[in-house]
Design a protein around this motif. Structure first.
Motif, short mmCIF file in Angstrom:
data_model
loop_
_atom_site.label_atom_id
_atom_site.label_comp_id
_atom_site.label_asym_id
_atom_site.label_seq_id
_atom_site.Cartn_x
_atom_site.Cartn_y
_atom_site.Cartn_z
N TRP A 136 0.86 -1.18 0.00
CA TRP A 136 0.00 0.00 0.00
C TRP A 136 0.90 1.22 0.00
O TRP A 136 2.07 1.13 0.42
N PRO A 137 0.44 2.38 -0.48
CA PRO A 137 1.34 3.53 -0.58
C PRO A 137 1.98 3.96 0.73
O PRO A 137 3.12 4.44 0.74
N ASP A 138 1.26 3.81 1.85
CA ASP A 138 1.79 4.34 3.11
C ASP A 138 2.64 3.34 3.89
O ASP A 138 3.30 3.71 4.86
N LEU A 189 -6.00 -11.16 5.69
CA LEU A 189 -5.23 -10.97 4.46
C LEU A 189 -5.19 -9.49 4.11
O LEU A 189 -6.23 -8.85 3.99
N PRO A 190 -3.98 -8.91 3.92
CA PRO A 190 -3.87 -7.51 3.54
C PRO A 190 -4.01 -7.33 2.03
O PRO A 190 -3.57 -8.17 1.24
N ALA A 191 -4.62 -6.24 1.63
CA ALA A 191 -4.78 -5.93 0.21
C ALA A 191 -3.46 -5.45 -0.39
O ALA A 191 -2.60 -4.93 0.31
N THR A 192 -3.32 -5.65 -1.71
CA THR A 192 -2.16 -5.14 -2.44
C THR A 192 -2.64 -4.31 -3.62
O THR A 192 -3.52 -4.73 -4.38
N LEU A 193 -2.05 -3.12 -3.76
CA LEU A 193 -2.39 -2.24 -4.87
C LEU A 193 -1.90 -2.83 -6.19
O LEU A 193 -0.75 -3.25 -6.30
N LEU A 207 -8.09 -4.82 4.88
CA LEU A 207 -7.74 -6.14 5.42
C LEU A 207 -9.00 -7.00 5.44
O LEU A 207 -10.06 -6.54 5.85
N VAL A 208 -8.87 -8.23 4.98
CA VAL A 208 -10.03 -9.12 4.89
C VAL A 208 -9.79 -10.32 5.79
O VAL A 208 -8.73 -10.96 5.70
#
Length: 208
Positions: A136-138, A189-193, A207-208
């Motif tokens: 993620w960007p941050d 599970l973390p999201a990915t851009l 996050l899912v």
């Protein structure tokens, strides 16, 4: 209905599962010109046409010269992502053969996964099972399922934000972590851009 999936432009053998781990925990990511695959504790780099550029080899070879248990132990559960904003690879794998436990994280210094890497080791008080990475960007986001030292009792989930800006330059990187539960096992599970268009400024990680 007609099929909407495009035809495969390349089809080639990937990393064999020589670890004996079931399931094999296969994971891969596509960059601009390369495809990187990790199968539990083995890594390989391919051209997008299927040419072998590196490996397969033990994933912990990326930590050669780093020192410590990330260099000496090859405990698998590796995952890989491609950071489309910085054109870098980011990957991780476990170190749980000796205590204290670590998740070993590496960020490539370019879009070439056969080149050099910035290497890190993040310590965990509990057994950090099933780590997953999100870009993620941050920050880079890392989630684990916490277990007792013997791996027999779930202690809940932990989510950490890794200092992405520092890791891209090879500087020392801090983390901020929080636990979602104190018992059980419910994977987060973390999201990915994907792509090069970032979300609106200040958009939080999913996050899912």
């Amino acid at each position: 209905p007609s099929a909407n999936a495009p035809a495969a432009t390349a089809n080639f053998d990937g990393v064999p599962d020589n670890s004996g781990v079931i399931p094999s925990d296969s994971t891969g990511a596509a960059g601009t010109t390369q495809f990187v695959e990790i199968v539990n504790s083995q890594i390989a780099v391919y051209s997008k046409s299927g040419g072998v550029l590196l490996g397969p080899e033990n994933t912990n070879t990326l930590w050669s010269g780093f020192g410590g248990s990330c260099q000496t132990n090859n405990d698998g559960d590796g995952t890989v992502q491609f950071d489309t904003l910085s054109q870098r690879w980011v990957l991780e794998q476990l170190e749980v053969s000796t205590q204290p436990f670590f998740v070993c994280v590496a960020v490539s210094t370019s879009a070439d996964a056969t080149g050099s890497w910035n290497r890190y080791s993040f310590q965990y008080a509990d057994f950090p099972d099933y780590p997953k990475l999100g870009v993620w960007p941050d920050a880079y986001y890392l989630t684990v399922n916490r277990f007792n030292a013997s791996g027999t009792s779930g202690l809940g989930e932990e989510t950490c934000a890794l200092n992405r800006s520092s890791m891209l330059t090879g500087a020392a990187a801090s983390t901020q972590c929080f636990s979602l539960n104190s018992s059980g096992e419910n994977t987060v599970l973390p999201a990915t851009l994907n792509g090069t268009t970032p979300p609106a400024a200040g958009t939080p990680e999913w996050l899912v």
